[in-house]
Enzyme design. Structure first.
Site, PDB file in Angstrom:
ATOM      1  N   HIS A 182     -71.937  75.390 -67.737  1.00  0.00           N
ATOM      2  CA  HIS A 182     -73.030  74.841 -66.940  1.00  0.00           C
ATOM      3  C   HIS A 182     -74.199  74.403 -67.810  1.00  0.00           C
ATOM      4  O   HIS A 182     -74.233  74.635 -69.017  1.00  0.00           O
ATOM      5  CB  HIS A 182     -73.492  75.853 -65.884  1.00  0.00           C
ATOM      6  CG  HIS A 182     -74.045  77.137 -66.444  1.00  0.00           C
ATOM      7  ND1 HIS A 182     -75.348  77.257 -66.883  1.00  0.00           N
ATOM      8  CD2 HIS A 182     -73.480  78.354 -66.632  1.00  0.00           C
ATOM      9  CE1 HIS A 182     -75.560  78.490 -67.299  1.00  0.00           C
ATOM     10  NE2 HIS A 182     -74.434  79.179 -67.171  1.00  0.00           N
ATOM     11  N   CYS A 242     -71.062  83.268 -68.987  1.00  0.00           N
ATOM     12  CA  CYS A 242     -70.886  81.822 -68.828  1.00  0.00           C
ATOM     13  C   CYS A 242     -71.173  81.083 -70.124  1.00  0.00           C
ATOM     14  O   CYS A 242     -71.727  81.636 -71.072  1.00  0.00           O
ATOM     15  CB  CYS A 242     -71.813  81.306 -67.728  1.00  0.00           C
ATOM     16  SG  CYS A 242     -71.401  81.955 -66.090  1.00  0.00           S
TER      17      CYS A 242
END
Length: 312
Positions: free
Chosen positions: A272, A288
């Site tokens: 992301h 992440c």
């Protein structure tokens, strides 16, 4: 837009693994900007374009050499690239500025999580930092500029414009990406996109944190969502446990997951963007993989649902 159950960010710091490159280190400030502009245009992200050699400029150059079959110490001729250009502030720029509440409960009431200053908008548009924009414009108060006023900025090939994303960021058909793979190198802190044996692109990343490292192994992309919503859940942030007490934060460039969520078939883990591009490679996230918003926008054009992802 899809509502995502995501893991949040933490302030954990990861060590700096600077690999010296004598060629880059010997360059002048402006020549380094030229090299960074070149690498950025070739989809080999040098991090921010600010004229400092830095860790990621050397890594991006090494990977670009690899992609072109060039020997070490050979550097592309970037002398023809103008390092700087000018930019005139528009009414649209000023209209995209807004306030950001401090607390998630208040942020959840906002329509968007916008840029909060003109300097921030311009820095992200030209793949640089607020500090470098100020350095290029001594004596100017960037946040006080009005419509039509002109400032000096890095002359990057494709400025990141939120109004043109994702509409002008064309994606390949699924059939064209069957031989592609994403490789997340947590040691080198670079994300690579390959097509068979060919290296197509590489971007600096933050690979989780010491407490919540990115999960090693083989995964698949389940989807790439521009302008994602973010599920803020303190249970996930503090204990890794999903709870019923959470806030749905709206999209925007200052979302905790930036302008893109690329989910993997591992719940809560994805690739992301970020609200803080200058922290890429340093500040950690909960398992992440973070990219700058401008690199995330380019990454969006290179991937497709079902593509393999190796985290190593």
């Amino acid at each position: 837009m899809a509502l995502l159950g995501l893991l949040g960010l933490t302030g954990c710091v990861t060590p700096n693994h600077r690999t010296p490159d004598p060629v880059v280190d010997a360059m002048s400030r402006d020549r380094t900007v030229q090299l960074q502009i070149f690498l950025d245009a070739q989809r080999f992200g040098p991090g921010v374009v600010d004229g400092h050699p830095g860790e990621f400029t050397s890594k991006a150059l090494a990977l670009y050499r690899e992609s072109q079959g060039l020997p070490p110490q050979v550097t592309p001729d970037v002398s023809g690239i103008a390092p700087y250009t000018t930019y005139a502030v528009t009414a649209d720029d000023l209209g995209r500025l807004g306030a950001m509440a401090r607390e998630p409960a208040e942020q959840a009431q906002q329509k968007t999580l916008p840029y909060t200053s003109l300097a921030e908008l311009i820095a992200e548009r030209f793949h640089t930092t607020v500090a470098f924009v100020a350095e290029l414009n001594p004596g100017r108060q960037v946040d006080a500029l009005t419509v039509g006023e002109v400032i000096r900025v890095p002359n990057i090939q494709r400025p990141f414009r939120v109004d043109a994303y994702p509409s002008s960021y064309s994606k390949l058909a699924a059939s064209a990406t069957e031989s592609r793979r994403v490789v997340v190198d947590t040691r080198l802190r670079m994300l690579r996109v390959t097509e068979g044996a060919r290296l197509l692109a590489a971007f600096p990343l933050t690979p989780g944190s010491d407490e919540h490292p990115a999960p090693l192994g083989e995964w698949k992309i389940t989807g790439a969502v521009p302008w994602p919503w973010y599920r803020y859940d303190e249970g996930v942030l503090k204990r890794g446990e999903r709870t019923e007490t959470f806030y749905n934060l709206p999209p925007g460039p200052n979302s905790p997951v930036g302008v893109l969520w690329t989910g993997l078939n591992r719940p809560g883990v994805g690739i992301h963007g970020t609200a803080f591009p200058e922290t890429i490679g340093r500040s950690g996230s909960h398992g992440c993989i973070r990219l700058s918003n401008w690199d995330a926008a380019t990454f969006y054009t290179l991937v497709h649902k079902g593509m393999a992802v190796t985290i190593q």
